[in-house]
Design a protein around this motif. Structure first.
Motif, PDB file in Angstrom:
ATOM      1  N   ILE A 167       0.837  -1.212   0.000  1.00  0.00           N
ATOM      2  CA  ILE A 167       0.000   0.000   0.000  1.00  0.00           C
ATOM      3  C   ILE A 167       0.863   1.250   0.000  1.00  0.00           C
ATOM      4  CG2 ILE A 167      -1.599   1.325   1.436  1.00  0.00           C
ATOM      5  CD1 ILE A 167      -2.931  -1.336   2.180  1.00  0.00           C
ATOM      6  N   ASP A 168       1.920   1.258   0.798  1.00  0.00           N
ATOM      7  CA  ASP A 168       2.817   2.423   0.817  1.00  0.00           C
ATOM      8  C   ASP A 168       3.459   2.634  -0.554  1.00  0.00           C
ATOM      9  OD1 ASP A 168       2.207   2.789   3.456  1.00  0.00           O
ATOM     10  OD2 ASP A 168       4.009   1.765   4.228  1.00  0.00           O
ATOM     11  N   SER A 169       3.816   1.563  -1.211  1.00  0.00           N
ATOM     12  CA  SER A 169       4.421   1.675  -2.552  1.00  0.00           C
ATOM     13  C   SER A 169       3.417   2.244  -3.559  1.00  0.00           C
ATOM     14  CB  SER A 169       4.923   0.311  -3.004  1.00  0.00           C
ATOM     15  OG  SER A 169       5.415   0.382  -4.327  1.00  0.00           O
ATOM     16  N   LEU A 170       2.160   1.754  -3.505  1.00  0.00           N
ATOM     17  CA  LEU A 170       1.134   2.257  -4.420  1.00  0.00           C
ATOM     18  C   LEU A 170       0.791   3.716  -4.134  1.00  0.00           C
ATOM     19  CD1 LEU A 170      -1.307  -0.804  -4.601  1.00  0.00           C
ATOM     20  CD2 LEU A 170       0.086   0.113  -6.456  1.00  0.00           C
ATOM     21  N   LYS A 171       0.842   4.074  -2.865  1.00  0.00           N
ATOM     22  CA  LYS A 171       0.542   5.469  -2.521  1.00  0.00           C
ATOM     23  C   LYS A 171       1.551   6.418  -3.185  1.00  0.00           C
ATOM     24  CE  LYS A 171      -0.704   6.208   1.681  1.00  0.00           C
ATOM     25  NZ  LYS A 171      -0.623   6.416   3.142  1.00  0.00           N
ATOM     26  N   GLU A 172       2.791   6.043  -3.158  1.00  0.00           N
ATOM     27  CA  GLU A 172       3.821   6.855  -3.805  1.00  0.00           C
ATOM     28  C   GLU A 172       3.608   6.912  -5.320  1.00  0.00           C
ATOM     29  OE1 GLU A 172       7.604   5.365  -2.757  1.00  0.00           O
ATOM     30  OE2 GLU A 172       7.413   5.831  -0.598  1.00  0.00           O
ATOM     31  N   GLU A 173       3.269   5.789  -5.938  1.00  0.00           N
ATOM     32  CA  GLU A 173       3.052   5.738  -7.381  1.00  0.00           C
ATOM     33  C   GLU A 173       1.855   6.592  -7.772  1.00  0.00           C
ATOM     34  OE1 GLU A 173       2.741   1.728  -8.579  1.00  0.00           O
ATOM     35  OE2 GLU A 173       4.712   1.139  -7.795  1.00  0.00           O
ATOM     36  N   LEU A 174       0.750   6.561  -6.997  1.00  0.00           N
ATOM     37  CA  LEU A 174      -0.430   7.385  -7.277  1.00  0.00           C
ATOM     38  C   LEU A 174      -0.112   8.871  -7.157  1.00  0.00           C
ATOM     39  CD1 LEU A 174      -3.340   5.407  -5.547  1.00  0.00           C
ATOM     40  CD2 LEU A 174      -3.089   5.877  -7.987  1.00  0.00           C
ATOM     41  N   GLY A 175       0.709   9.196  -6.173  1.00  0.00           N
ATOM     42  CA  GLY A 175       1.102  10.592  -6.016  1.00  0.00           C
ATOM     43  C   GLY A 175       1.877  11.101  -7.227  1.00  0.00           C
TER      44      GLY A 175
ATOM     45  N   LYS B  73      -3.883   1.935 -10.816  1.00  0.00           N
ATOM     46  CA  LYS B  73      -3.267   2.043  -9.495  1.00  0.00           C
ATOM     47  C   LYS B  73      -4.309   2.297  -8.409  1.00  0.00           C
ATOM     48  CE  LYS B  73       0.962   1.634 -11.073  1.00  0.00           C
ATOM     49  NZ  LYS B  73       1.795   0.449 -10.779  1.00  0.00           N
ATOM     50  N   GLU B  74      -5.328   3.125  -8.730  1.00  0.00           N
ATOM     51  CA  GLU B  74      -6.358   3.421  -7.725  1.00  0.00           C
ATOM     52  C   GLU B  74      -7.149   2.171  -7.364  1.00  0.00           C
ATOM     53  OE1 GLU B  74      -8.687   6.515  -9.385  1.00  0.00           O
ATOM     54  OE2 GLU B  74      -7.299   8.126  -8.783  1.00  0.00           O
ATOM     55  N   ASP B  75      -7.518   1.381  -8.401  1.00  0.00           N
ATOM     56  CA  ASP B  75      -8.272   0.153  -8.122  1.00  0.00           C
ATOM     57  C   ASP B  75      -7.463  -0.812  -7.253  1.00  0.00           C
ATOM     58  OD1 ASP B  75     -10.354   1.109  -9.597  1.00  0.00           O
ATOM     59  OD2 ASP B  75      -9.839   0.010 -11.429  1.00  0.00           O
ATOM     60  N   LEU B  76      -6.195  -0.980  -7.581  1.00  0.00           N
ATOM     61  CA  LEU B  76      -5.354  -1.875  -6.797  1.00  0.00           C
ATOM     62  C   LEU B  76      -5.159  -1.355  -5.387  1.00  0.00           C
ATOM     63  CD1 LEU B  76      -3.662  -4.414  -6.710  1.00  0.00           C
ATOM     64  CD2 LEU B  76      -1.734  -3.123  -7.633  1.00  0.00           C
ATOM     65  N   TYR B  77      -5.015  -0.056  -5.235  1.00  0.00           N
ATOM     66  CA  TYR B  77      -4.832   0.572  -3.922  1.00  0.00           C
ATOM     67  C   TYR B  77      -6.054   0.340  -3.036  1.00  0.00           C
ATOM     68  CZ  TYR B  77      -3.979   4.198  -0.422  1.00  0.00           C
ATOM     69  OH  TYR B  77      -3.813   4.889   0.742  1.00  0.00           O
ATOM     70  N   LEU B  78      -7.236   0.558  -3.600  1.00  0.00           N
ATOM     71  CA  LEU B  78      -8.473   0.373  -2.835  1.00  0.00           C
ATOM     72  C   LEU B  78      -8.663  -1.113  -2.450  1.00  0.00           C
ATOM     73  CD1 LEU B  78     -10.889   2.731  -4.808  1.00  0.00           C
ATOM     74  CD2 LEU B  78      -9.868   3.139  -2.567  1.00  0.00           C
ATOM     75  N   TYR B  79      -8.286  -2.011  -3.396  1.00  0.00           N
ATOM     76  CA  TYR B  79      -8.418  -3.435  -3.120  1.00  0.00           C
ATOM     77  C   TYR B  79      -7.508  -3.860  -1.965  1.00  0.00           C
ATOM     78  CZ  TYR B  79      -8.265  -8.479  -3.828  1.00  0.00           C
ATOM     79  OH  TYR B  79      -8.314  -9.845  -3.636  1.00  0.00           O
ATOM     80  N   LEU B  80      -6.264  -3.366  -1.955  1.00  0.00           N
ATOM     81  CA  LEU B  80      -5.327  -3.721  -0.879  1.00  0.00           C
ATOM     82  C   LEU B  80      -5.737  -3.112   0.447  1.00  0.00           C
ATOM     83  CD1 LEU B  80      -1.890  -3.467  -2.712  1.00  0.00           C
ATOM     84  CD2 LEU B  80      -3.220  -5.511  -2.191  1.00  0.00           C
ATOM     85  N   LEU B  81      -6.284  -1.882   0.401  1.00  0.00           N
ATOM     86  CA  LEU B  81      -6.788  -1.293   1.645  1.00  0.00           C
ATOM     87  C   LEU B  81      -7.888  -2.149   2.265  1.00  0.00           C
ATOM     88  CD1 LEU B  81      -6.979   2.565   0.979  1.00  0.00           C
ATOM     89  CD2 LEU B  81      -5.512   1.375   2.612  1.00  0.00           C
ATOM     90  N   LYS B  82      -8.765  -2.661   1.407  1.00  0.00           N
ATOM     91  CA  LYS B  82      -9.852  -3.510   1.903  1.00  0.00           C
ATOM     92  C   LYS B  82      -9.292  -4.778   2.551  1.00  0.00           C
ATOM     93  CE  LYS B  82     -13.856  -6.148   0.283  1.00  0.00           C
ATOM     94  NZ  LYS B  82     -14.635  -6.580  -0.886  1.00  0.00           N
TER      95      LYS B  82
END
Length: 785
Positions: A274-282, A446-455
């Motif tokens: 999740i931390d990695s995806l957060k950086e990529e989304l930013g 990236k957003e879809d994957l981020y939301l899925y991992l958060l869940k």
């Protein structure tokens, strides 16, 4: 032969009534043994270390025995299986790993004593000295320290129980010291008595744990329950309860820690992604913002939006296919590495239920193997069977993944073809719109994957928070107030029973397995002859031939004289009576003298013929020599009148000595001169009594059997061997003698035999001193030994 077999069968039987009478006779021995055994039991109880037993009850949720459908709200959200096997949990409770952990954490391997002369007294609560292991406490051990205080110093003597080699140290309280490879420090309390010597024993944790495992009991309360009764015994009651409570706490911690490790591993993995995806989304959002500023774009045309939506949808399907393949890679990597300790939790993609079921079975087999390995050896057949199940399940999963990967590859290629078609359409869109679509496309994935991992992270966090200990200590260990061993009644009963058994065995060996003759019954079992007399042993006055002395010996000799006359019924002329025995020393000479003396009653003349030419004793009995006698007459040196001697101090009793001991007695006895001598004596006397050599050794007695009217065979109490009787009995059955009888001689007074057969009718020289203290002590001594 049949008679011998009958005799052997009689000897092999034990008369229980006779044994019981002997036991009653030896009641002082039983009384003495009873006192000794009771004293021994008291000493045993005084110095035997008591053992105390403490117990506790532990409730376990077992899917096999109910409770599997009762899931609370948090448990229903858990991603991990927590099913238990009661039998395995019992083994875990007694596993060396868990017991070692409890011992090391609570220093149960360190014990304190006050040294005593015979027994050391253990101190558990608030010992006057405490020791700490500064090195690795789990590896230190097997040390014994004897400590004394001298002012402000501690004198330490390290004792080696195996080599008896000691090491002397002098340290201050709190000052570290080193012994072998380990380092210690001892703290001393001011309440310690300087006069005492204290002992500290430090045992190896591993070795001590193996000992304690044997003292831990764990079993189901009943077959249908999931409650385990755990027990532990220890010489110190407080320690038995403390050890058991610490063991249950350690077991609960182990169970909860085992469940939390899986959830914690999953949460850590999700957090990193999740931390990695957060950086990529930013970065993508910043890229979109810069693109709009540079191009001055606020919106794009409808065709661009449509192409963007189509490519996003295709990318989502392609991403899902890639994630499924990635998850399959994770599963395959997991099952190909047998060293994985914790279960696999797929959090990416939607793996079908069949594969999920296979993974669950694989994980259950791994968990079963891990639990069994705590208590079973690697060579155990049970472990081998579980390992075989793991290998079979691993192969099944690998085959299934190979087929699944082929199907996912087809879907991936088809999806990629559609993406390529859409991208061809986008190629006709202006360049700036094309760039914008690519940016939004990456951002959406990236957003879809981020939301899925958060869940998934939230689900894992809920599962981690919902992990609780299924075990419940429903009855904590208590401090016992009474020891379970030794039990006083059982100890006293055991000691007394042992004493009775040993004493009865002694009596059995003394009488029934004695090699010597002890009773008239034993004689009658061998000989088919009458026992005409039973003669007491008399130490004082045995050589007194006065018939006015009405002692027990005189009365018994008179009784023998009376029975002999019945035996001689039908004999005409002068009776010739021969005394013989199995071996020398059985009293035939003694009986010859006293019987001859008793036959002089009524003015009868009796001659004693000393015919034991090999070892003459008859003349010596009267204080006379045997130099002139039978052998002189046979050789023609003396006449009959010259060899007949008057016995001093008696009336009517005469003696013919043996004469010089010849080298060939049997030839002299079988000669005609011996027959002439016997005929002369029969003509001059009313009775002829012959003291003959033992028939069990030589055949002299058989040589003159034709001239003997009655042969008396002497058996001596506790002297004649039973093994000697049978050959003599077989010899006598050949019928050499006309009439025969047995005389049981030398019966010891105050022993069992005369007590049960003669004490009701006995004589004494002085009735006023019949029961003196010395006689009483002698009787009691005879009944003891």
């Amino acid at each position: 032969m049949n008679q011998q077999k009958t005799t052997d069968n009689k000897n092999s039987l034990i008369d229980l009534n006779d044994l019981f009478q002997k036991i009653i006779f030896h009641w002082p021995l039983y009384f003495l043994v009873l006192i000794v055994m009771v004293s021994g039991a008291m000493l045993y109880l005084k110095y035997k270390k008591p053992m105390y037993l403490s117990s506790a009850k532990l409730y376990l949720k077992d899917e096999k025995k109910g409770g599997g459908d009762e899931m609370d709200a948090l448990k229903s959200l858990s991603l991990f299986n927590s099913g238990k096997n009661i039998e395995n949990e019992i083994e875990i409770l007694k596993s060396p790993i868990l017991v070692e952990k409890v011992i090391a954490a609570n220093s149960f391997n360190i014990r304190y004593y006050i040294k005593g002369t015979v027994k050391n007294e253990e101190i558990y609560n608030r010992p006057p000295l405490t020791i700490r292991v500064l090195s690795d406490s789990t590896k230190a051990g097997n040390y014994i320290f004897d400590i004394t205080r001298e002012k402000d110093l501690l004198k330490i003597r390290q004792v080696n129980a195996t080599t008896d080699i000691s090491q002397q140290l002098t340290v201050k309280p709190g000052q570290p010291f080193t012994v072998a490879k380990d380092k210690f420090v001892i703290s001393s309390l001011t309440t310690a008595d300087p006069a005492n010597t204290f002992r500290i024993q430090v045992d190896s944790v591993a070795e001590y744990a193996n000992e304690k495992i044997e003292e831990i009991g764990a079993s189901l309360v009943n077959r249908d329950a999931t409650i385990i009764l755990v027990s532990y015994q220890d010489p110190v009651p407080e320690r038995s309860a403390n050890f058991l409570n610490a063991l249950l706490d350690a077991y609960n911690e182990y169970s909860l820690d085992d469940k939390n490790k899986t959830a914690f591993k999953t949460i850590n993995f999700l957090t990193v992604r999740i931390d990695s995806l957060k950086e990529e989304l930013g970065l993508l959002e910043k890229q979109e913002e810069n693109f709009k500023i540079q191009r001055g774009i606020t919106d794009i045309d409808a065709s661009s939006k449509l192409a963007l939506d189509q490519v996003k949808e295709a990318d989502a399907r392609l991403s899902e296919a890639n994630m499924q393949l990635s998850a399959l890679d994770q599963v395959e990597k997991y099952i190909s590495n047998p060293s994985n300790d914790y279960p696999f939790a797929p959090v990416i993609g939607n793996i079908d239920q069949t594969l999920t079921s296979m993974i669950n079975r694989y994980e259950e087999a791994l968990k079963e193997k891990r639990r069994l390995s705590l208590s079973l050896k690697p060579t155990s057949e049970i472990l081998k069977n579980v390992e075989s199940q793991i290998n079979d399940t691993r192969k099944t999963i690998s085959d299934y993944i190979a087929g699944y990967r082929r199907n996912a590859g087809v879907v991936q290629k088809e999806t990629q073809r559609k993406v390529n078609q859409i991208q061809g359409k986008i190629a006709n869109i202006p360049t700036y719109a094309k760039e914008y679509i690519n940016i939004k496309r990456q951002q959406g994935v990236k957003e879809d994957l981020y939301l899925y991992l958060l869940k998934k992270k939230e689900e894992a966090s809920v599962a981690y928070a919902s992990n609780v200990v299924d075990n419940k200590v429903i009855a904590p260990a208590f401090v016992p107030d009474k020891p379970i061993s030794p039990k006083k009644p059982i100890v006293f009963i055991g000691f007394i029973a042992l004493g009775l058994i040993l004493t009865s065995a002694y009596i059995y060996f003394k009488y029934f397995l004695n090699a010597s003759v002890l009773s008239k019954k034993e004689i009658e079992q061998v000989f088919d002859l009458p026992v005409i007399a039973e003669i007491y042993q008399q130490d004082e006055g045995a050589n007194n031939l006065s018939l006015q002395n009405r002692s027990v010996l005189v009365e018994q000799v008179f009784n023998m004289r009376t029975n002999l006359k019945f035996l001689l019924t039908g004999i005409s002329g002068t009776p010739t009576i021969l005394f013989t025995s199995s071996i020398s020393g059985e009293g035939k000479t003694f009986l010859s003298v006293h019987l001859g003396n008793s036959l002089t009653m009524g003015d009868k003349k009796v001659v004693l013929l000393e015919l034991d030419l090999r070892k003459p004793k008859l003349s010596h009995f009267f204080g006379l020599d045997h130099n002139i006698g039978v052998t002189n007459y046979i050789m023609g040196n003396k006449t009959v009148e010259e060899i007949i001697k008057k016995v001093p101090g008696t009336e009517g009793l005469y003696l013919v000595s043996s004469g010089a001991i010849p080298p060939n007695p049997i030839e002299l006895i079988e000669g005609e001169r011996m027959a002439d001598l016997l005929n002369h004596l029969k003509n001059q006397f009313d009775y002829v009594i012959i003291d003959m050599s033992p028939i069990g050794i030589v055949s002299d007695a058989q040589s003159i059997s034709n001239y003997v009217d009655c042969a008396l065979f002497v058996v001596r109490y506790n002297f004649t061997l039973k093994s000697k009787l049978q050959p003599v009995a077989e010899n006598l059955r050949k019928g050499f003698f006309k009439k025969m009888g047995i005389v049981f001689n030398g019966i010891e007074q105050d022993t069992f035999y005369p007590y049960y057969y003669y004490d009701h009718y006995s004589y004494t020289e002085d009735k006023q001193h019949k029961h003196t203290w010395s006689s009483l002590v002698k009787k009691i001594k005879q009944r003891i030994v």
